[in-house]
Scaffold this active site. Structure first.
Site, PDB file in Angstrom:
ATOM      1  CG  HIS A  57      -1.846  -1.143   1.339  1.00 45.92           C
ATOM      2  ND1 HIS A  57      -2.842  -1.392   0.441  1.00 45.92           N
ATOM      3  CD2 HIS A  57      -1.916  -2.139   2.258  1.00 45.92           C
ATOM      4  CE1 HIS A  57      -3.506  -2.471   0.799  1.00 45.92           C
ATOM      5  NE2 HIS A  57      -2.955  -2.951   1.898  1.00 45.92           N
TER       6      HIS A  57
HETATM    7  C1  BDR Z   1      -2.958   1.300   5.262  1.00 52.57           C
HETATM    8  O1  BDR Z   1      -3.247   0.837   6.575  1.00 52.57           O
HETATM    9  C2  BDR Z   1      -2.066   0.475   7.230  1.00 52.57           C
HETATM   10  O2  BDR Z   1      -2.211  -0.753   7.898  1.00 52.57           O
HETATM   11  C3  BDR Z   1      -0.983   0.435   6.192  1.00 52.57           C
HETATM   12  O3  BDR Z   1       0.253   0.830   6.745  1.00 52.57           O
HETATM   13  C4  BDR Z   1      -1.455   1.373   5.133  1.00 52.57           C
HETATM   14  O4  BDR Z   1      -1.020   2.696   5.378  1.00 52.57           O
HETATM   15  C5  BDR Z   1      -3.638   0.378   4.275  1.00 52.57           C
HETATM   16  O5  BDR Z   1      -5.028   0.392   4.473  1.00 52.57           O
END
Ligand code: BDR
Ligand code: CA
Length: 307
Positions: free
Chosen positions: A242
């Site tokens: 992500h």
């Molecule tokens: C986001 O949520 C967090 O767990 C990750 O680091 C990322 O920024 C993804 O939904």
């Protein structure tokens, strides 16, 4: 390659396995000059996200980049419980050194406001990888500084598919929906990189093995981080990267398809918190809605292996 003046950035982050990968990618990218890292509670508590930022910098030998501790809790609601996804230490248990220096004593948002006021307007971008609490505080408490931001590129939200914490909610916006609302409706230049895109930049075990085989320290560390990400989800054949998508977008916008959308953010107490709605009365946001996933992964691997 012609020499390009590096772009000043601040990384606002809650490391976090994928945050850690994004930070290492930024450190390996000569296109960026990192003025500082500001931390926020999110994946895990603020003490741990701040320490993890320092540990990553120590690992990379970047002793001149300061870390500033930011918000310990959302603007107006309790913070989320730590996500198991990132392990007990927030970073998958990978071996990292202790921070080489303590975090700075100045609160993150005050430092950020001073930085923006002291640099030419438009010359500093914010890469936001966690809940938007710090960025919202800047917008609300230091509007003259906030309007000097070049642009905010934020990982967050979901538009046309299911969320990862609620039917239509993504973690970063869900964790502090009031902050997300303040940032989205601020009128600042905002590029949002939602799950619709980040779920398409997926590391497989083969990708991870190739990173490891490069023998380069940052690439090998990223391989270890992705491996730890697999351990919390053994049935998965690949894992979405992500937060690194923020850096990848800044490095290679042509790999992404941007749409200009008008968005509103759900701020109710329900499972709709943080949900984005395309709404003609909403605020204008540039949203990454498509990506060439294999090319983005290739860029990540190439950048890490060159460092
Ligand atoms: C986001 O949520 C967090 O767990 C990750 O680091 C990322 O920024 C993804 O939904
Ligand atoms: Ca994050």
């Amino acid at each position: 390659m012609p020499h390009v003046k590096p772009r000043h950035i601040v990384i606002d982050t809650d490391p976090g396995i994928d945050d850690a990968i994004g930070i290492l990618l930024a450190l390996a990218s000569p296109e960026f000059s990192i003025a500082g890292i500001t931390t926020v509670a999110g994946n895990i508590g603020i003490d741990t996200t701040t320490r993890n930022a320092g540990r990553l910098l120590a690992f990379a030998g970047q002793h001149d980049i300061p870390v500033f501790e930011g918000a310990a809790a959302p603007l107006s609601r309790p913070g989320p419980a730590p996500l198991n996804l990132h392990g007990k230490d927030g970073i998958g248990g990978v071996a990292l050194p202790a921070p080489a220096r303590p975090p700075e004593s100045r609160p993150a948002v005050e430092w950020l406001a001073d930085l923006l006021l002291s640099e030419p307007a438009g010359s500093v971008d914010i890469f936001a990888l966690g809940p938007l609490t710090n960025v919202a505080r800047l917008v609300l408490d230091h509007p003259d500084a906030a309007k000097r931001i070049g642009r905010i590129i934020a990982m967050g939200g979901v538009i046309a598919e299911a969320g990862n914490v609620g039917p239509r909610s993504e973690f970063n916006l869900w964790a502090d929906p009031e902050a997300a609302d303040a940032v989205v409706s601020s009128g600042l230049l905002l590029v949002l990189v939602p799950l619709d895109v980040t779920r398409r930049v997926r590391a497989t075990r083969d990708f991870t093995a190739a990173l490891s085989a490069s023998g380069k320290p940052l690439a090998s560390m990223v391989a270890d981080l992705i491996e730890s990400y697999f351990e919390t989800s053994t049935h998965q054949e690949s894992r979405p990267l992500h937060d690194p998508c923020v850096m990848l977008f800044a490095l290679a916008p042509d790999l992404f398809r941007l749409e200009n959308l008008r968005l509103s953010v759900g701020t109710g107490p329900t499972e709709e918190a943080g949900a984005l709605t395309v709404d003609e009365n909403g605020a204008p946001v540039q949203v990454a809605m498509g990506v060439d996933g294999p090319a983005a992964l290739e860029l990540l691997a190439r950048t890490l292996a060159a460092f």
